[in-house]
Design an enzyme around this catalytic site. Structure first.
Site, short mmCIF file in Angstrom:
data_model
loop_
_atom_site.label_atom_id
_atom_site.label_comp_id
_atom_site.label_asym_id
_atom_site.label_seq_id
_atom_site.Cartn_x
_atom_site.Cartn_y
_atom_site.Cartn_z
N TRP A 91 0.83 -1.20 0.00
CA TRP A 91 0.00 0.00 0.00
C TRP A 91 0.86 1.26 0.00
CZ3 TRP A 91 -1.05 -3.96 3.67
CH2 TRP A 91 -2.06 -4.84 3.27
N GLU A 122 4.14 -14.04 17.64
CA GLU A 122 4.19 -15.24 16.82
C GLU A 122 4.39 -14.83 15.36
OE1 GLU A 122 0.23 -15.30 15.32
OE2 GLU A 122 1.41 -13.51 15.80
N GLU A 142 3.20 -11.61 13.96
CA GLU A 142 3.90 -10.43 14.48
C GLU A 142 3.02 -9.48 15.28
OE1 GLU A 142 7.59 -9.61 11.87
OE2 GLU A 142 5.87 -9.12 10.60
#
Length: 800
Positions: free
Chosen positions: A318, A433, A436
């Site tokens: 983006w 994890e 993130e």
């Protein structure tokens, strides 16, 4: 002679706020050789970010052509033409682009590649006028937007006269670019974007009326009109350097040689480099097209200065709404993504690149044995999270290379031992994890950690450290025996007849020494959802397919009833059927993606489906003895025309005006190396008939007769377990030498035990447990090196 023009200054300083470009690329490329330290990307039919001199340093926003008849219309080719794109050959990363006017008045045919021996991007261009009435009226301009040294602010643009030719130049912080063509510029100008740049001028006046020599310290753009009087075919060159003479010398060197010569060398080098790949195309459904492009794309993501360093993607997700405040994008090193990439190259037959990568990671390892969440190519950290799987993955890569006899004379054991020690000291809860975002007990993180510790134990044993090997195996067993009790709910409500299933993560604070380890408890906060949406959910109502890593790495058997039940829940919650095939969202209520109206992700949105998860499912189906072909086919269907796999595909009703279609790329990253790696490894796994990533030593340990999960419980300062089952060994460990004073009889009789050292810098004492109902085990510490006692008691109850 070089003359930099500086007298006639542009108005409108500093220009509008700078932005990058769309994250979904149509193509990426570079020359194969290390001599050419430049990379390029393409989107919407034009050249977008170019990277120099390393993969983490984008230097331009875009370079495109502008067209006007001087009277009735003005076009930029990104917005006003229809695009066709293809690769110049199956193995190389050259790009063919055709941008055609929608009213069939002209078309621009381009071939993009880089000089194999210079940091120069070459664009061979043919401007075809299709409407005879416009034969002498159409004018062609080059528009270049520098974003030098990873930023659109504080750039300086100048026109220059060099060797009696007009050249576009820009500089920032000691980095220069130069742009010219084999045809001269009739006119040229510098300006501030949105105020006095060439696009604004031509859009307003259909002519270049502002001919400025310089635009200093702002968001700038350069424009030059190509002189078409003598020809309509030419080569445009964009060069980079550390000085104007450096950049322009490379520029003119490149323009002096015929483009066909550059093209021949460019394609030949890539074809030779890819000629020794394993023939995995028989595992594909597209005759190997995506396999060949994936292999080249993965190799292109290795840096040429920092040997072995591989970034996650040549993109800024983006990017069209991202400015200088978002320096990183995905052009950073993530150890997890990097190990997946290099393992895929190993799966394709390349042993040299993965070894370089392992050495690079070992050099980047922190002093405490961990790895930064992500970092620049020079090792400087970007984000500061702790992800235990990213510490474990380099161990798995080291073992894979050992098993392939591909380590050469390199000894990975110091890195392996340090990383394994970090896992034991810091775990079992992870600060983040693999997605993130959340802390706690994660099935995917635990799977990788268990496998890495077993592999580290193999290294330790081979190095003559059997006690350390046994200690690592004990800790791996401890984790393995707790996977279900930490990450499986038995009160699930997502699927009425499946109350027991894995959850995405059981949230705990790694800094809390006494966490609630019941996965039926806890609330998870999802921060990337829209402001009006709910953000807090019961943890046992948030699922993902991360538990499949337990099968991939040999910790749990394929076909296991709990795994199969959990897949039913995941499919009901996250599966999306597209024209290409099935694909899955990351987890329940994910918000990382465009919103439902298709607006770019700006910190809040709706999570969309990830093709790499189709690859993970394909690996599981293969392991379970079922057909992986639908998942291979799906990945191939998600790829772009130039063979790029996206991070995310659109999974909501089509929004044509925003180019969002079911099963097609969103504005997130494309290509995503992790997705390409998953695809290549899936082809290798299909060819082998077994999961390529699975360490045999892990499968041998956990897929046979299951061990007694009551055998070992671990107490340490960051996990002070309150209860232990009768008959279980209680292991008390610390990261310093200690003497344990302990009792099973309320200090009526005290015992002292010297801690056993390991080469990991971890010391431990094992205590047997009495029958339940007896007095708790009480203990305290004396620290010989510090010369003092702990000064407080701890206790662990013995239960049935």
């Amino acid at each position: 002679m070089t003359t930099i023009r500086k007298d006639n200054h542009a108005h409108g300083h500093p220009g509008i706020a700078p932005r990058w470009t769309r994250g979904g690329k149509q193509a990426v490329g570079t020359a194969y050789t290390r001599a050419s330290r430049v990379w390029y990307t393409c989107a919407a039919g034009v050249l977008t970010e170019a990277y120099y001199p390393t993969l983490d340093r984008p230097q331009i926003r875009d370079l495109q052509f502008l067209v006007t008849d001087g009277d009735t219309f003005f076009h930029d080719e990104r917005r006003d033409t229809e695009h066709e794109i293809s690769r110049t050959s199956e193995s190389s990363l050259g790009v063919n682009l055709i941008n055609k006017d929608r009213k069939n008045r002209y078309r621009i045919v381009k071939k993009i590649l880089s000089n194999p021996v210079e940091p120069v991007i070459l664009v061979r261009t043919t401007f075809e006028i299709l409407d005879p009435a416009l034969e002498d009226r159409l004018r062609l301009f080059v528009l270049l937007a520098p974003h030098l040294d990873i930023g659109g602010e504080d750039n300086t643009a100048n026109l220059a006269e060099i060797d009696h030719r007009l050249v576009l130049t820009a500089n920032r912080n000691g980095t220069w670019l130069a742009c010219a063509a084999t045809l001269p510029f009739k006119k040229a100008s510098c300006g501030f974007v949105g105020r006095s740049d060439g696009w604004t001028d031509l859009n307003m006046h259909r002519d270049l009326t502002w001919e400025y020599d310089s635009a200093e310290h702002g968001n700038v753009a350069l424009v030059g009109e190509i002189d078409l009087a003598s020809a309509r075919e030419f080569t445009l060159a964009l060069s980079f350097g550390e000085h104007v003479h450096d950049a322009t010398t490379s520029l003119f060197h490149s323009l002096s040689a015929p483009f066909t010569e550059h093209e021949k060398n460019f394609i030949g080098q890539w074809e030779r480099a890819c000629g020794e790949t394993l023939p995995l195309q028989s595992s594909s459904q597209d005759q190997g097209r995506l396999y060949r492009s994936s292999h080249s794309i993965l190799r292109a993501h290795e840096d040429k200065n920092y040997s072995g360093a591989m970034i996650a993607s040549l993109s800024i997700p983006w990017g069209d709404v991202k400015g200088d405040e978002d320096l990183g994008g995905y052009h950073l090193v993530w150890p997890r993504d990097m190990v997946n990439t290099t393992t895929a190259l190993l799966a394709s037959g390349d042993k040299a690149t993965p070894l370089r990568a392992l050495i690079y990671l070992a050099v980047a390892q922190r002093a405490d044995g961990g790895f930064h969440q992500n970092f620049w190519l020079d090792g400087s950290p970007y984000w500061s999270g702790v992800q235990l799987d990213e510490v474990a993955f380099p161990i798995l890569l080291a073992r894979k290379l050992h098993n392939e006899n591909a380590l050469g004379d390199y000894d990975p054991y110091p890195m392996v031992r340090s990383a394994a020690a970090y896992l034991v000291k810091q775990g079992p809860a992870t600060q983040q994890e693999r997605w993130e975002e959340n802390a706690g007990y994660s099935p995917s993180t635990l799977a990788v950690n268990i496998a890495a510790l077993v592999c580290a134990a193999q290294f330790a044993r081979q190095r003559g450290e059997p006690a350390t090997a046994d200690f690592l195996l004990d800790y791996a067993d401890f984790l393995e025996c707790h996977v279900e009790s930490w990450t499986v709910t038995d009160t699930g409500t997502l699927l009425p007849d499946v109350p027991r299933h894995y959850i995405r993560i059981h949230p705990t604070d790694p800094a809390d020494p006494t966490p609630d380890e019941d996965p039926n408890h806890g609330t998870i906060v999802i921060k990337n959802r829209p402001p009006e949406a709910q953000h807090r959910f019961p943890a046992n109502e948030i699922v993902d397919a991360g538990f499949l890593e337990l099968v991939r790495y040999g910790v749990r058997a394929p076909g296991d009833a709990l795994i199969e039940d959990s897949l039913r829940v995941v499919d009901a919650q996250l599966k999306v059927d597209t024209p290409a095939g099935p694909v899955w969202r990351r987890y329940s209520h994910d918000g990382y993606g465009e919103d439902r109206q298709g607006n770019p992700f700006n910190g809040r949105g709706v999570g969309h489906a990830w093709p790499l998860l189709s690859g993970e499912r394909g690996h599981y189906e293969l392991a379970a003895g079922r057909d992986p072909a639908p998942y291979v086919r799906a990945l191939e269907g998600f790829a772009s025309g130039c063979g790029l796999l996206p991070e995310q595909v659109w999974d909501l009703p089509d929004i044509p005006e925003k180019f969002l279609f079911l099963g097609k790329p969103t504005g997130a990253a494309m290509p995503l190396c992790w997705a390409h790696a998953e695809y290549v490894k899936l082809l290798r796994s299909v060819a082998d008939g077994r999961v390529f990533d699975r360490p045999q030593s892990v499968a041998d340990r956990y897929l046979g007769a299951r061990r007694d999960c009551r055998r070992l419980e671990v107490w340490k300062f960051n996990r002070q377990v309150a209860k232990v089952r009768s008959g279980t060994t209680l292991r008390i460990q610390a990261a310093a030498t200690f003497r344990l004073k302990w009792t099973r009889g309320e200090w009526a009789q005290a015992n002292e035990t010297e801690a056993t050292p390991t080469s990991l810098g971890i010391h431990f004492v094992d205590l047997g447990t009495a029958p339940p109902g007896t007095a708790p085990i009480r203990f305290t510490f004396f620290w010989p090196e510090a010369g003092h006692a702990e000064g407080r008691d701890f206790q662990v109850e013995v239960v049935t």
